[in-house]
Scaffold this motif. Structure first.
Motif, PDB file in Angstrom:
ATOM      1  N   TRP A 154      39.630  49.713  80.650  1.00 31.05           N
ATOM      2  CA  TRP A 154      39.458  50.685  79.567  1.00 31.05           C
ATOM      3  C   TRP A 154      40.133  51.995  79.917  1.00 31.05           C
ATOM      4  CZ3 TRP A 154      38.596  48.940  75.060  1.00 31.05           C
ATOM      5  CH2 TRP A 154      37.786  47.817  74.864  1.00 31.05           C
ATOM      6  N   ALA A 158      42.644  53.871  77.521  1.00 34.16           N
ATOM      7  CA  ALA A 158      42.480  55.280  77.141  1.00 34.16           C
ATOM      8  C   ALA A 158      43.809  56.022  77.311  1.00 34.16           C
ATOM      9  CB  ALA A 158      41.392  55.939  77.992  1.00 34.16           C
ATOM     10  N   ARG A 170      40.818  60.414  70.086  1.00 33.12           N
ATOM     11  CA  ARG A 170      39.527  61.109  69.961  1.00 33.12           C
ATOM     12  C   ARG A 170      38.668  60.445  68.895  1.00 33.12           C
ATOM     13  NH1 ARG A 170      42.921  65.662  70.035  1.00 33.12           N
ATOM     14  NH2 ARG A 170      42.958  66.567  72.115  1.00 33.12           N
ATOM     15  N   SER A 171      39.319  59.953  67.835  1.00 35.02           N
ATOM     16  CA  SER A 171      38.550  59.403  66.716  1.00 35.02           C
ATOM     17  C   SER A 171      37.847  58.112  67.097  1.00 35.02           C
ATOM     18  CB  SER A 171      39.453  59.192  65.495  1.00 35.02           C
ATOM     19  OG  SER A 171      40.163  57.981  65.611  1.00 35.02           O
ATOM     20  N   PHE A 172      38.240  57.473  68.182  1.00 33.79           N
ATOM     21  CA  PHE A 172      37.432  56.339  68.629  1.00 33.79           C
ATOM     22  C   PHE A 172      36.861  56.539  70.035  1.00 33.79           C
ATOM     23  CE2 PHE A 172      41.893  54.801  68.359  1.00 33.79           C
ATOM     24  CZ  PHE A 172      42.185  54.637  69.693  1.00 33.79           C
ATOM     25  N   GLY A 173      36.419  57.747  70.289  1.00 33.62           N
ATOM     26  CA  GLY A 173      35.537  57.971  71.427  1.00 33.62           C
ATOM     27  C   GLY A 173      36.172  58.364  72.740  1.00 33.62           C
ATOM     28  N   ILE A 174      37.487  58.676  72.751  1.00 37.37           N
ATOM     29  CA  ILE A 174      38.125  59.011  74.018  1.00 37.37           C
ATOM     30  C   ILE A 174      38.108  60.522  74.248  1.00 37.37           C
ATOM     31  CG2 ILE A 174      40.284  58.945  75.335  1.00 37.37           C
ATOM     32  CD1 ILE A 174      40.895  56.301  73.920  1.00 37.37           C
ATOM     33  N   ASP A 175      37.544  60.918  75.381  1.00 39.29           N
ATOM     34  CA  ASP A 175      37.549  62.310  75.784  1.00 39.29           C
ATOM     35  C   ASP A 175      38.932  62.593  76.382  1.00 39.29           C
ATOM     36  OD1 ASP A 175      37.207  64.768  76.859  1.00 39.29           O
ATOM     37  OD2 ASP A 175      35.361  64.290  77.936  1.00 39.29           O
ATOM     38  N   ARG A 178      39.484  64.870  79.563  1.00 38.20           N
ATOM     39  CA  ARG A 178      39.024  64.278  80.814  1.00 38.20           C
ATOM     40  C   ARG A 178      40.049  63.297  81.389  1.00 38.20           C
ATOM     41  NH1 ARG A 178      33.149  61.520  80.728  1.00 38.20           N
ATOM     42  NH2 ARG A 178      32.964  60.884  82.897  1.00 38.20           N
ATOM     43  N   TYR A 179      40.579  62.425  80.521  1.00 32.85           N
ATOM     44  CA  TYR A 179      41.550  61.437  80.998  1.00 32.85           C
ATOM     45  C   TYR A 179      42.867  62.095  81.390  1.00 32.85           C
ATOM     46  CZ  TYR A 179      38.588  57.471  80.031  1.00 32.85           C
ATOM     47  OH  TYR A 179      37.571  56.567  80.087  1.00 32.85           O
TER      48      TYR A 179
ATOM     49  N   ALA B  73      35.137  65.653  68.639  1.00 29.18           N
ATOM     50  CA  ALA B  73      35.390  64.461  67.830  1.00 29.18           C
ATOM     51  C   ALA B  73      34.980  63.177  68.550  1.00 29.18           C
ATOM     52  CB  ALA B  73      36.867  64.409  67.441  1.00 29.18           C
ATOM     53  N   TYR B  74      35.272  63.099  69.870  1.00 28.84           N
ATOM     54  CA  TYR B  74      34.968  61.839  70.548  1.00 28.84           C
ATOM     55  C   TYR B  74      33.463  61.589  70.639  1.00 28.84           C
ATOM     56  CZ  TYR B  74      33.899  64.359  74.901  1.00 28.84           C
ATOM     57  OH  TYR B  74      33.340  65.179  75.839  1.00 28.84           O
ATOM     58  N   ALA B  77      32.368  60.223  67.271  1.00 33.82           N
ATOM     59  CA  ALA B  77      32.736  58.809  67.148  1.00 33.82           C
ATOM     60  C   ALA B  77      31.707  57.937  67.863  1.00 33.82           C
ATOM     61  CB  ALA B  77      34.137  58.581  67.723  1.00 33.82           C
ATOM     62  N   ARG B  78      31.274  58.375  69.044  1.00 34.97           N
ATOM     63  CA  ARG B  78      30.297  57.572  69.795  1.00 34.97           C
ATOM     64  C   ARG B  78      28.950  57.555  69.108  1.00 34.97           C
ATOM     65  NH1 ARG B  78      31.408  59.806  75.885  1.00 34.97           N
ATOM     66  NH2 ARG B  78      33.615  59.279  75.978  1.00 34.97           N
ATOM     67  N   ALA B 103      40.075  50.774  69.823  1.00 38.89           N
ATOM     68  CA  ALA B 103      38.961  51.388  69.105  1.00 38.89           C
ATOM     69  C   ALA B 103      37.637  50.697  69.424  1.00 38.89           C
ATOM     70  CB  ALA B 103      39.227  51.353  67.604  1.00 38.89           C
ATOM     71  N   ALA B 104      37.721  49.392  69.753  1.00 38.05           N
ATOM     72  CA  ALA B 104      36.492  48.644  70.076  1.00 38.05           C
ATOM     73  C   ALA B 104      35.846  49.185  71.345  1.00 38.05           C
ATOM     74  CB  ALA B 104      36.810  47.159  70.247  1.00 38.05           C
ATOM     75  N   GLY B 105      36.627  49.907  72.147  1.00 41.89           N
ATOM     76  CA  GLY B 105      36.098  50.435  73.401  1.00 41.89           C
ATOM     77  C   GLY B 105      35.359  51.755  73.245  1.00 41.89           C
ATOM     78  N   VAL B 106      34.964  52.081  72.021  1.00 41.71           N
ATOM     79  CA  VAL B 106      34.393  53.404  71.722  1.00 41.71           C
ATOM     80  C   VAL B 106      33.306  53.855  72.710  1.00 41.71           C
ATOM     81  CG1 VAL B 106      32.796  52.454  70.019  1.00 41.71           C
ATOM     82  CG2 VAL B 106      33.470  54.861  69.850  1.00 41.71           C
ATOM     83  N   GLU B 108      33.119  52.672  75.850  1.00 41.17           N
ATOM     84  CA  GLU B 108      33.562  52.317  77.210  1.00 41.17           C
ATOM     85  C   GLU B 108      34.305  53.447  77.906  1.00 41.17           C
ATOM     86  OE1 GLU B 108      32.931  49.666  78.852  1.00 41.17           O
ATOM     87  OE2 GLU B 108      32.368  48.129  77.400  1.00 41.17           O
ATOM     88  N   TYR B 109      34.696  54.474  77.158  1.00 37.85           N
ATOM     89  CA  TYR B 109      35.559  55.504  77.740  1.00 37.85           C
ATOM     90  C   TYR B 109      34.748  56.540  78.509  1.00 37.85           C
ATOM     91  CZ  TYR B 109      39.004  53.244  74.819  1.00 37.85           C
ATOM     92  OH  TYR B 109      39.824  52.314  74.248  1.00 37.85           O
ATOM     93  N   THR B 110      34.313  56.122  79.704  1.00 30.65           N
ATOM     94  CA  THR B 110      33.378  56.948  80.464  1.00 30.65           C
ATOM     95  C   THR B 110      34.047  57.581  81.673  1.00 30.65           C
ATOM     96  OG1 THR B 110      32.765  54.888  81.521  1.00 30.65           O
ATOM     97  CG2 THR B 110      31.318  55.684  79.788  1.00 30.65           C
TER      98      THR B 110
END
Lengths: 303, 251
Positions: A154, A158, A170-175, A178-179, B73-74, B77-78, B103-106, B108-110
Motif C-alpha cells: 500500500w 500511495a 487525498r480523496s481516497f484517504g492518502i495523507d 506524510r508519504y 480531505a484524507y 475520506a476515511r 481507492a480500495a486502500g482507503v 490502509e494508508y497508515t
C-alpha cells in the motif's frame, strides 16, 4: 578482474545506488529533486568525520551517516510540502550549492583541503576497490528487494497515487504530506549510505565530489535509464559510468566533456524519449520482449 | 429518516469573496439531494469545504453526530465521505483496475506500516473487479487510464468512490462533457445506487437529470440557499427561474 575494472565497477556501483535513491523521490513519489549530490555529500562527510575524528567503527559510521542524512531529508521533505514542483527543483538546486559551500568552508569538513579518510579493515585486511564493490553490490541487492516489496505494498500504491494526482490521492484517504516526507527520508538516507561507502573507498573527499554537476549526473542516469522503474536507473547508471571509461580508449572527448554529454543526453531524452531507454514504452524493451517471445514461444505479459 | 450529515451556517470566504455565505443543509440517510445553481454559485466550493479540500471560514459540518469541519480531505475520506471531481482526476499512468485498487486502500494508508501490507491481495482485486462490473468498466480493466475516453473516466470517478464503501457519496457534475448516450449510462448508474439506498449529494447542470434522480433539490446562488424542496416545487420557484434565466426586464 583487474584492479582497474574493480575501480570502475566500485564507482559505477555507488552511482547505481544513487540513481536508485533519487528514483524513489523523483520516480515513485514524483518530487522534483535536483540536489541529490548534497545528500550524497552529507552522508559521506558524516561517516568520514565519525570514523576519522571520533574513531567510530566503520559499519556504525555508515549507519549513523545514513540516519543523519535521512534526518536532513526529512527537513527538506517538510520544506517541500510548501512548494510547487518547479520551486522545489530550484530550492533543491540551492540546497546543493549551500551544502557544497558549507563543505568547502567548515573546519570540521576540512574546508577547501578536503578530508582524508582512513580505509577501513575487514577481518584484518584493508578494504580495497574489490571489497567495496561487493559491499555496494550487496547494498544494491537489498535496496532493490526493498523497492520490489514497496511496489507491491500500500506504501507503493500511495506513492504511485501521489505521483499521478495528489488531490485524487487525498480523496481516497492518502495523507499526501506524510508519504512525501517518508519518500524524502528514504531516498536521501540511501544516498547518505552511498556517500559513506564512497568516502571510505576513495580515502579522500572534497566538496567538488558533491557539486551540482554530480546531481545532474545522477538525474541523467535516472532519466536516460527510465524513471519510475528499477532496471532503468540501474542500467542508466551503468551506461553513464562505464561508457565514458570504455570510450576513453577511442577518444578523450567523452570523458573530457562529461557534463556536456550528460546535459545533452538529458535534453534529448526528455524531448524524444521521456520514458527512458529502458522504460516500459521504450522500443529497446519492447523489441527485446518481442525477440524473447519469439525465441521462447511464450506470450508472457510485458513487465 | 435518520439524519446523516448536517451543515450549519457554513462560511467559506476567499479574501473579500463570500463563496459560501452562511449555508444550512441536511442530508438524510438513503436520500438523494441535488444541488443546482448558476455557474459560480459556490456548488463545488461547498463540496470542497465539506470534504476538507478547504478549511471553512466558519460554521459546522456534523457527520453522524460528530463535528468534522476543518479536517483534511484524507480524514474525511476515511470517515466515509467520498467525492468525485468535476474535472476527472484519473491516476493516468495506472490501469483502470489499479485506479480502483488504489481507492480500495482507503483504510490502509497508515504511513510506514503500509509498507508491510500487500496491496493486490485476491480479496482487494475481487472487490475492485465487482465495482468495475457494476460501473461498466470491466471492458477497459487493463487499459491505462490515460488511454480511455471521458465517459469511462467519469464512471471511474464513481467506481473509485464506491470501492471505499462510503456512507455519503458526493458527485460533482458526473455528466459534464458527456454525450447523450454516456449521460444515460451515468444516470442509470446513479439510479442503481439510489435503489440500493445510498446517500447521495449530486451537483449537476443537466436539470432534467437532476429532477429525475433527486428526492430533494437545493438551489444555490452567490453562496446562499435561495430555494429548497422536492423537484416539482423547485422547478416552479420564481427565484430559481430568475437565478437561472435572468431577471425579467421591468420596463
Amino acid at each position: 578482474m583487474s584492479a582497474y575494472v574493480f575501480s570502475i565497477s566500485a564507482t559505477a556501483a555507488v552511482f547505481v545506488l544513487l540513481a536508485l535513491s533519487l528514483n524513489i523521490i523523483t520516480g515513485y513519489a514524483g518530487q522534483a529533486m535536483m540536489g541529490q549530490a548534497a545528500f550524497f555529500g552529507i552522508g559521506a562527510y558524516t561517516a568520514a568525520i565519525l570514523t576519522e575524528t571520533y574513531h567510530v567503527n566503520f559499519w556504525l559510521a555508515l549507519i549513523l551517516g545514513m540516519l543523519f542524512t535521512g534526518l536532513c531529508g526529512a527537513v527538506l521533505g517538510l520544506i517541500s510540502l510548501r512548494l510547487q514542483a518547479d520551486f522545489l527543483a530550484i530550492t533543491t538546486i540551492g540546497i546543493n550549492f549551500v551544502m557544497v559551500a558549507l563543505f568547502n568552508n567548515m573546519s570540521i569538513t576540512g574546508a577547501s583541503l578536503g578530508l582524508n579518510v582512513t580505509k577501513p579493515s575487514f577481518f584484518g585486511r584493508q578494504m580495497g576497490n574489490q571489497e567495496f564493490f561487493f559491499l555496494t553490490l550487496i547494498v544494491i541487492v537489498i535496496v532493490c528487494l526493498l523497492i520490489v516489496k514497496m511496489r507491491r505494498s500500500w506504501f507503493g500504491m500511495a506513492l504511485a497515487s501521489i505521483n499521478n494526482d495528489a488531490a485524487a490521492a487525498r480523496s481516497f484517504g492518502i495523507d499526501v504530506s506524510r508519504y512525501q516526507i517518508l519518500a524524502f527520508i528514504i531516498g536521501t538516507a540511501i544516498a547518505g549510505l552511498a556517500g559513506g561507502i564512497y568516502a571510505h573507498r576513495m580515502g579522500y573527499i572534497a566538496s567538488s565530489d558533491f557539486a551540482f554537476t554530480v546531481s545532474i549526473q545522477i538525474l541523467s542516469m535516472v532519466v536516460i535509464g527510465g524513471i519510475g522503474t528499477i532496471r532503468g536507473p540501474i542500467l542508466g547508471a551503468l551506461l553513464l559510468s562505464v561508457l565514458p571509461e570504455a570510450l576513453r580508449f577511442v577518444s578523450d572527448f567523452v570523458s573530457d566533456y562529461r557534463s556536456l554529454v550528460y546535459g545533452g543526453l538529458l535534453v534529448l531524452m526528455v524531448r524524444f524519449m521521456p520514458g527512458g531507454l529502458f522504460g516500459s514504452s521504450s522500443p529497446i524493451v519492447r523489441g527485446s520482449l518481442w525477440v524473447f517471445r519469439k525465441i521462447t514461444g511464450k506470450g508472457g505479459a510485458a513487465a | 429518516m435518520n439524519e446523516l450529515m448536517r451543515v450549519e451556517d457554513l462560511k467559506m470566504y476567499f479574501g473579500g469573496l463570500k463563496a459560501i455565505d452562511g449555508l444550512d443543509l441536511v442530508i438524510n440517510e438513503g436520500e438523494t439531494l441535488g444541488i443546482i445553481g448558476p455557474n459560480g454559485a459556490g456548488k463545488t466550493t461547498l463540496f470542497n469545504a465539506i470534504c476538507g479540500v478547504y478549511k471553512p471560514t466558519g460554521g459546522k459540518v456534523i457527520f453522524k453526530g460528530q463535528e468534522v469541519q476543518g479536517q483534511p480531505a484524507y480524514v474525511m475520506a476515511r470517515k466515509g465521505i467520498a467525492r468525485t471531481f468535476q474535472i476527472s482526476k484519473p491516476l493516468a499512468d495506472l490501469t483502470i483496475l489499479d485506479n480502483v485498487v488504489a481507492a480500495a486502500g482507503v483504510h490502509e494508508y497508515t504511513g510506514m506500516r503500509s509498507y508491510f501490507r500487500k496491496s493486490h491481495t485476491p480479496e482487494v482485486i475481487a472487490k475492485a473487479e465487482a465495482v468495475l462490473e457494476e460501473t461498466g468498466l470491466t471492458e477497459v480493466r487493463d487499459k491505462k487510464a490515460s488511454d480511455v475516453s471521458l465517459g469511462y473516466l467519469r464512471r471511474l470517478e464513481i467506481a473509485r468512490v464506491l470501492v471505499t464503501d462510503p456512507e455519503l457519496i458526493m458527485l460533482d457534475e458526473p455528466c459534464a462533457g458527456l454525450s447523450n448516450f454516456a449521460i444515460n449510462e451515468v444516470t442509470e448508474l446513479i439510479l442503481k445506487l439510489k435503489e440500493r439506498k445510498k446517500s447521495i449529494v449530486l451537483i449537476e447542470h443537466n436539470l432534467p437529470i437532476t429532477m429525475k434522480v433527486c428526492d430533494r433539490i437545493m438551489v444555490l446562488s452567490y453562496g446562499k440557499k435561495i430555494a429548497e424542496g422536492p423537484p416539482e416545487v423547485v422547478k416552479h420557484d420564481k427565484q430559481v427561474i430568475e437565478a437561472y434565466l435572468g431577471e425579467e426586464d421591468e420596463a
